[in-house]
Motif scaffolding. Structure first.
Motif, PDB file in Angstrom:
ATOM      1  N   TYR A  74       0.793  -1.293   0.065  1.00  0.00           N
ATOM      2  CA  TYR A  74      -0.013   0.040   0.141  1.00  0.00           C
ATOM      3  C   TYR A  74       1.023   1.037  -0.075  1.00  0.00           C
ATOM      4  N   ASN A  75       1.996   1.073   0.591  1.00  0.00           N
ATOM      5  CA  ASN A  75       2.865   2.538   0.772  1.00  0.00           C
ATOM      6  C   ASN A  75       3.530   2.608  -0.539  1.00  0.00           C
ATOM      7  N   ASP A  76       3.653   1.417  -1.210  1.00  0.00           N
ATOM      8  CA  ASP A  76       4.578   1.685  -2.520  1.00  0.00           C
ATOM      9  C   ASP A  76       3.292   1.707  -3.797  1.00  0.00           C
ATOM     10  N   LYS A  77       2.089   1.690  -3.423  1.00  0.00           N
ATOM     11  CA  LYS A  77       0.990   1.781  -4.343  1.00  0.00           C
ATOM     12  C   LYS A  77       1.116   0.659  -5.136  1.00  0.00           C
ATOM     13  N   LEU A  78       1.266  -0.533  -4.732  1.00  0.00           N
ATOM     14  CA  LEU A  78       1.488  -1.725  -5.896  1.00  0.00           C
ATOM     15  C   LEU A  78       0.239  -2.641  -5.183  1.00  0.00           C
ATOM     16  N   THR A  79      -0.854  -2.288  -5.083  1.00  0.00           N
ATOM     17  CA  THR A  79      -1.851  -3.082  -4.435  1.00  0.00           C
ATOM     18  C   THR A  79      -2.645  -4.057  -5.250  1.00  0.00           C
ATOM     19  N   LYS A  93      -6.178   1.522   9.296  1.00  0.00           N
ATOM     20  CA  LYS A  93      -4.514   2.035   9.485  1.00  0.00           C
ATOM     21  C   LYS A  93      -4.025   1.089  10.283  1.00  0.00           C
ATOM     22  N   ILE A  94      -2.725   0.550   9.871  1.00  0.00           N
ATOM     23  CA  ILE A  94      -2.030  -0.373  11.001  1.00  0.00           C
ATOM     24  C   ILE A  94      -0.688   0.471  11.166  1.00  0.00           C
ATOM     25  N   SER A  95      -0.201   0.617  12.507  1.00  0.00           N
ATOM     26  CA  SER A  95       0.977   1.211  12.974  1.00  0.00           C
ATOM     27  C   SER A  95       1.757  -0.048  13.736  1.00  0.00           C
ATOM     28  N   ILE A  96       2.989   0.008  13.234  1.00  0.00           N
ATOM     29  CA  ILE A  96       4.014  -0.910  13.837  1.00  0.00           C
ATOM     30  C   ILE A  96       5.106  -0.334  14.568  1.00  0.00           C
ATOM     31  N   GLU A  97       5.492  -0.539  15.862  1.00  0.00           N
ATOM     32  CA  GLU A  97       6.631  -0.053  16.529  1.00  0.00           C
ATOM     33  C   GLU A  97       7.442  -1.455  16.704  1.00  0.00           C
ATOM     34  N   TYR A  98       8.814  -1.244  16.349  1.00  0.00           N
ATOM     35  CA  TYR A  98       9.726  -2.318  16.655  1.00  0.00           C
ATOM     36  C   TYR A  98      10.587  -2.133  17.893  1.00  0.00           C
ATOM     37  N   PHE A 104       6.478   1.962  11.685  1.00  0.00           N
ATOM     38  CA  PHE A 104       6.124   1.671  10.194  1.00  0.00           C
ATOM     39  C   PHE A 104       4.478   1.732  10.143  1.00  0.00           C
ATOM     40  N   GLU A 105       3.990   2.764   9.509  1.00  0.00           N
ATOM     41  CA  GLU A 105       2.475   2.567   9.261  1.00  0.00           C
ATOM     42  C   GLU A 105       2.186   2.732   7.746  1.00  0.00           C
ATOM     43  N   SER A 106       0.888   2.223   7.558  1.00  0.00           N
ATOM     44  CA  SER A 106       0.295   2.084   6.358  1.00  0.00           C
ATOM     45  C   SER A 106      -1.222   2.268   6.385  1.00  0.00           C
ATOM     46  N   GLY A 107      -2.018   2.482   5.632  1.00  0.00           N
ATOM     47  CA  GLY A 107      -3.494   2.499   5.443  1.00  0.00           C
ATOM     48  C   GLY A 107      -4.075   2.979   4.036  1.00  0.00           C
ATOM     49  N   ALA A 108      -5.296   2.786   4.022  1.00  0.00           N
ATOM     50  CA  ALA A 108      -5.861   3.124   2.960  1.00  0.00           C
ATOM     51  C   ALA A 108      -7.727   3.300   3.195  1.00  0.00           C
ATOM     52  N   GLU A 109      -8.066   3.873   2.388  1.00  0.00           N
ATOM     53  CA  GLU A 109      -9.424   4.266   2.433  1.00  0.00           C
ATOM     54  C   GLU A 109     -10.350   3.743   1.386  1.00  0.00           C
ATOM     55  N   GLN A 110     -11.431   2.940   1.764  1.00  0.00           N
ATOM     56  CA  GLN A 110     -12.372   2.404   0.863  1.00  0.00           C
ATOM     57  C   GLN A 110     -11.693   0.928   0.414  1.00  0.00           C
TER      58      GLN A 110
END
Length: 134
Positions: A74-79, A93-98, A104-110
């Motif tokens: 999703y971050n690279d627009k390769l969905t 939306k998903i957020s990861i903390e190492y 690292f975060e990502s998400g999308a609408e619809q």
């Protein structure tokens, strides 16, 4: 990527409707604590400890589900290969903390990943709460 999964300290998953209603769950795997936020009914919010078994289930399931791969796509627009072809009236939306503090975060609408239901089922199993938008 297996190292990326092994070093997750915190993962937060949020789903929201376009009217800002929904749910957020945060699993702090390092401290073995879970926080639930209900944007429909504030009095349903809670924080509680999670068992070793639940932490292990999360750690084992995330790589099988491919959550980091989704986020990267999703971050690279390769969905094209991972996205459901049926739009949903909401966003995720998903957020990861190492362990080293990087995030690292990502998400999308619809547009939700095809295998979103696998992650939803894992969340419901660990929390005992429904993770569906109304």
């Amino acid at each position: 990527l297996s190292g990326k999964y092994n070093s997750i300290a915190v993962i937060e998953v949020r789903i929201m409707t376009l009217a800002n209603e929904g749910y957020s769950v945060k699993f702090n795997l390092a401290r073995k604590i879970m926080s639930w936020r209900d944007y429909y009914m504030w009095n349903n919010n809670f924080t509680r400890a999670i068992s070793d078994e639940a932490c292990d289930l999360i750690k084992e399931s995330l790589p099988k589900i491919g959550v980091i791969e989704w986020m990267m796509a999703y971050n690279d627009k390769l969905t094209d290969a991972i996205e459901s072809k049926f739009p949903s009236q909401g966003e995720w939306k998903i957020s990861i903390e190492y362990e080293d503090g990087t995030k690292f975060e990502s998400g999308a609408e619809q547009n939700f990943p095809k295998d979103w239901n696998s992650l939803r089922s894992l969340i419901e199993k660990v929390t005992g709460c429904s993770f569906l938008l109304h």
